[in-house]
Design an enzyme around this catalytic site. Structure first.
Site, PDB file in Angstrom:
ATOM      1  N   LYS A  39       0.891  -1.182   0.088  1.00 39.46           N
ATOM      2  CA  LYS A  39       0.002   0.075  -0.133  1.00 39.46           C
ATOM      3  C   LYS A  39       0.889   1.246  -0.063  1.00 39.46           C
ATOM      4  O   LYS A  39       2.011   1.263   0.351  1.00 39.46           O
ATOM      5  CB  LYS A  39      -1.027   0.053   1.226  1.00 39.46           C
ATOM      6  CG  LYS A  39      -2.127  -0.995   0.955  1.00 39.46           C
ATOM      7  CD  LYS A  39      -3.379  -0.752   1.935  1.00 39.46           C
ATOM      8  CE  LYS A  39      -4.693  -1.220   1.543  1.00 39.46           C
ATOM      9  NZ  LYS A  39      -5.714  -0.973   2.393  1.00 39.46           N
ATOM     10  N   ARG A  55      -4.321 -10.134   4.275  1.00 38.61           N
ATOM     11  CA  ARG A  55      -4.541 -10.134   2.841  1.00 38.61           C
ATOM     12  C   ARG A  55      -3.462  -9.552   2.032  1.00 38.61           C
ATOM     13  O   ARG A  55      -3.094  -8.348   2.408  1.00 38.61           O
ATOM     14  CB  ARG A  55      -5.697  -8.940   2.838  1.00 38.61           C
ATOM     15  CG  ARG A  55      -6.110  -8.850   1.164  1.00 38.61           C
ATOM     16  CD  ARG A  55      -7.511  -7.902   1.227  1.00 38.61           C
ATOM     17  NE  ARG A  55      -7.872  -7.814  -0.306  1.00 38.61           N
ATOM     18  CZ  ARG A  55      -7.297  -7.155  -1.271  1.00 38.61           C
ATOM     19  NH1 ARG A  55      -6.531  -6.263  -0.939  1.00 38.61           N
ATOM     20  NH2 ARG A  55      -8.144  -7.099  -2.555  1.00 38.61           N
TER      21      ARG A  55
END
Length: 304
Positions: free
Chosen positions: A235, A269
């Site tokens: 991210k 995840r």
């Protein structure tokens, strides 16, 4: 809190049960990402084609994925995707994935109730609602389908929008309040308490400082008793912290996964399942050694 939630829901030490599998405290579940989108921020459409997505899912299972998370719409800005198109991208793929891997837990990443409903019919076990209940019917769909539900925090943003000058008096407190309320609502609607997860949702409605702060204080979320999912893989907050492009964020991702696991997260995840599995197995080994040492010290007799 409702009676159902109070009796069986948010309490420390609770377990997560999905598709007959049990993930208790200290048991780390790896969720492999398969994006059936042409514009994913990470793979740029590498798994958009049906067969390519199947190959990616097969590889994730081989490499140790407990859960496969299927998405049909890019999280951020991009071309409009209708409900019908999202269903077409996800539900048939879920059905094929279920036939190929009957024991794997299948998750669908969607904020839309109809998409969730169609994917549950196709064989999904979990709805990963990354947009904090934007469609209030999604929790009802999970309940009626006997599925699990991820309850997330987006800072009040609507689906597929980016934060602009995000501000919180206390970001961790805001996350805890939001996700626990959504979890309790889900239980009120009939979702089994041991199928509910909470997700601080790094970067959604947050800047880099907020995402780092949430990682450091993840134990506060784990302390609510709801199993915690973290979705930090590659991210922007990792890229900004390390000044690294999206193709060079694996080391940062693994570091954040390890901290999150140590702080009590349960589900992770990720894009690189094999690397994540190895990192989390290492954390589990360290934690087990620490626990054994504590037991040993406690049985050695009184302090002198």
């Amino acid at each position: 809190m409702s009676g159902a939630a109070g009796e069986a829901g948010a309490r420390p030490g609770g377990v997560l049960r999905l598709r007959g599998r049990v993930f208790g405290p200290g048991r780390y579940a790896v969720m492999g990402v398969v994006n059936r989108t042409p514009d994913s921020f990470y793979d740029r459409g590498a798994t958009f084609a049906f067969e390519a997505a199947l190959r990616a899912a097969d590889a994730a299972v081989r490499n140790g994925a407990d859960i496969i998370d299927v998405g049909g719409v890019k999280a951020g800005y991009g071309d409009e995707v209708s409900v019908e198109e999202e269903v077409a991208r996800t539900a048939p793929f879920v059905a094929e994935l279920r036939a190929r891997h009957p024991g794997v837990v299948i998750s669908v990443d969607t904020w839309r109730a109809r998409v969730g409903e169609e994917c549950l019919r196709a064989g999904a076990d979990l709805i990963n609602d990354t947009w904090a209940g934007a469609d209030p019917d999604l929790a009802r769909v999970a309940a009626e389908g006997g599925a699990g539900l991820v309850c997330s925090h987006s800072g009040g943003l609507g689906p597929r929008t980016d934060p602009h000058r995000a501000h919180y008096a206390d970001v961790a407190a805001d996350v805890v309040t939001t996700v626990t309320a959504l979890a309790e609502r889900a239980v009120d609607l009939g979702v089994a308490p041991d199928r509910v997860l909470i997700d601080p949702t790094h970067d959604f409605g947050k800047n880099t400082y907020h995402s780092l702060e949430l990682t450091r204080r993840l134990g506060e979320l784990a302390g609510t008793g709801w199993p915690v999912l973290v979705a930090v893989s590659n991210k922007d907050f990792i890229g900004e912290t390390l000044d690294a492009p999206v193709t060079d964020r694996l080391a940062g991702t693994l570091a954040v996964l390890a901290v999150s696991a140590w702080e009590g997260a349960r589900v992770f995840r990720v894009h690189d399942v094999g690397a994540a599995r190895a990192a989390l197995d290492a954390v589990a080994a360290v934690a087990a050694t620490a626990e054994e040492a504590a037991v040993g010290n406690g049985s050695a007799g009184p302090d002198v």
